[in-house]
Write an enzyme that holds these catalytic residues in place. Structure first.
Site, PDB file in Angstrom:
ATOM      1  N   HIS A  59       0.833  -1.200   0.000  1.00  0.00           N
ATOM      2  CA  HIS A  59       0.000   0.000   0.000  1.00  0.00           C
ATOM      3  C   HIS A  59       0.869   1.251   0.000  1.00  0.00           C
ATOM      4  O   HIS A  59       1.828   1.356   0.765  1.00  0.00           O
ATOM      5  CB  HIS A  59      -0.899  -0.005   1.242  1.00  0.00           C
ATOM      6  CG  HIS A  59      -1.731   1.236   1.392  1.00  0.00           C
ATOM      7  ND1 HIS A  59      -1.648   2.059   2.485  1.00  0.00           N
ATOM      8  CD2 HIS A  59      -2.663   1.789   0.575  1.00  0.00           C
ATOM      9  CE1 HIS A  59      -2.498   3.060   2.342  1.00  0.00           C
ATOM     10  NE2 HIS A  59      -3.118   2.929   1.195  1.00  0.00           N
ATOM     11  N   SER A  60       0.547   2.186  -0.877  1.00  0.00           N
ATOM     12  CA  SER A  60       1.171   3.506  -0.882  1.00  0.00           C
ATOM     13  C   SER A  60       2.692   3.396  -1.046  1.00  0.00           C
ATOM     14  O   SER A  60       3.165   2.825  -2.033  1.00  0.00           O
ATOM     15  CB  SER A  60       0.787   4.243   0.406  1.00  0.00           C
ATOM     16  OG  SER A  60       1.098   5.604   0.329  1.00  0.00           O
ATOM     17  N   TYR A  61       3.472   3.909  -0.077  1.00  0.00           N
ATOM     18  CA  TYR A  61       4.937   3.818  -0.166  1.00  0.00           C
ATOM     19  C   TYR A  61       5.410   2.382  -0.324  1.00  0.00           C
ATOM     20  O   TYR A  61       6.474   2.134  -0.913  1.00  0.00           O
ATOM     21  CB  TYR A  61       5.565   4.446   1.085  1.00  0.00           C
ATOM     22  CG  TYR A  61       7.043   4.150   1.212  1.00  0.00           C
ATOM     23  CD1 TYR A  61       7.974   4.839   0.450  1.00  0.00           C
ATOM     24  CD2 TYR A  61       7.500   3.147   2.072  1.00  0.00           C
ATOM     25  CE1 TYR A  61       9.331   4.558   0.548  1.00  0.00           C
ATOM     26  CE2 TYR A  61       8.853   2.862   2.180  1.00  0.00           C
ATOM     27  CZ  TYR A  61       9.760   3.563   1.412  1.00  0.00           C
ATOM     28  OH  TYR A  61      11.103   3.272   1.499  1.00  0.00           O
ATOM     29  N   HIS A  63      -7.594   7.027   0.099  1.00  0.00           N
ATOM     30  CA  HIS A  63      -6.316   6.328   0.023  1.00  0.00           C
ATOM     31  C   HIS A  63      -6.244   5.099   0.929  1.00  0.00           C
ATOM     32  O   HIS A  63      -5.805   4.032   0.497  1.00  0.00           O
ATOM     33  CB  HIS A  63      -5.204   7.319   0.376  1.00  0.00           C
ATOM     34  CG  HIS A  63      -3.822   6.791   0.227  1.00  0.00           C
ATOM     35  ND1 HIS A  63      -3.328   6.279  -0.965  1.00  0.00           N
ATOM     36  CD2 HIS A  63      -2.800   6.693   1.130  1.00  0.00           C
ATOM     37  CE1 HIS A  63      -2.072   5.903  -0.798  1.00  0.00           C
ATOM     38  NE2 HIS A  63      -1.728   6.135   0.455  1.00  0.00           N
TER      39      HIS A  63
END
Length: 233
Positions: free
Chosen positions: A76-78, A215
């Site tokens: 997820h994300s980074y 997000h």
């Protein structure tokens, strides 16, 4: 049944998956959602030397220590940076990569290259007494909220899970080029119900899904997210 390894993004901890893990487990899947070095129950290990390589080591250690194969690795994300690095090292243990509203690096890039706004966070940290440490981004007015979460109770819960992030994790570069890693199937899942943001196009051959939420979709749409992940089982 599948094995899922869920990797949280910057500032978060493994507990961010608490609403998704039971859903996948109830369907008969094996699910692991570790906290990375310096996060969650491991917050005491945060330091300026922690970086992308540290996090990749964390994930590889889970894969090898648990003797996992055929894994659906979700970042997820980074953590898109992290799962890219992990795939380079142990592609033989992976069945699929899922980039969940995630950074998608090319060879030699770091998080600053992928999302240039990261440089602003590093510059802010440089003006403090601990220039290596970046606090979580603040809550914004809806629809941005706190990482796309706007319900007050959920915002409070997510905030309780957050910890600082070391600058090094955003500065270290990922090295790609292993043909075996490139052969691992990939799905890109975009969260499109929050703030519009520029995304890199998914690589050729990757499938793209969308969720109409912010997000941190594992908080706001866990049932829908778990349903999509099970399509990869």
């Amino acid at each position: 049944m599948a094995t899922y390894l869920l990797v949280h993004g910057a500032w978060h901890s493994g507990r961010i998956w608490d609403r998704v893990v039971p859903l996948l487990t109830a369907a008969g899947h094996r699910v692991l959602a570790p906290s990375l070095t310096g996060h969650g129950e491991r917050s005491g290990s945060l330091g300026p030397g922690v970086g992308l390589d540290t996090y990749a080591d964390d994930v590889v250690r889970v894969l090898t220590g648990e003797e996992l194969t055929g894994v659906v690795l979700v970042g997820h994300s980074y953590a898109g940076m992290i799962i890219s690095a992990v795939a380079e090292r142990v592609p033989e243990r992976l069945a699929h990569l899922v980039y969940l509203d995630a950074m998608v690096p090319e060879d030699g890039e770091n998080a600053i290259d992928v999302i240039p706004m990261t440089r602003f966070l590093i510059d802010q940290a440089a003006r403090t007494d601990e220039p290596w440490r970046i606090p979580p981004i603040p809550e914004m007015p809806p629809p941005a909220g706190l990482f796309g979460v706007t319900d007050p109770a959920d915002v409070a819960w997510v905030r309780s899970l957050l910890s600082d992030e070391p600058v090094r994790c955003f500065e270290q570069r990922v090295r790609l080029g292993n043909p075996a890693a490139a052969a691992v199937g990939r799905t890109h899942l975009h969260c499109v119900g929050g703030v519009d943001r520029e995304r890199r196009p998914a690589p050729a051959g990757a499938q793209v899904w969308e969720l109409p939420t912010g997000h941190d979709c594992m908080v706001t749409m866990p049932v829908e997210l778990a349903g999509l992940l099970q399509k990869l089982a």
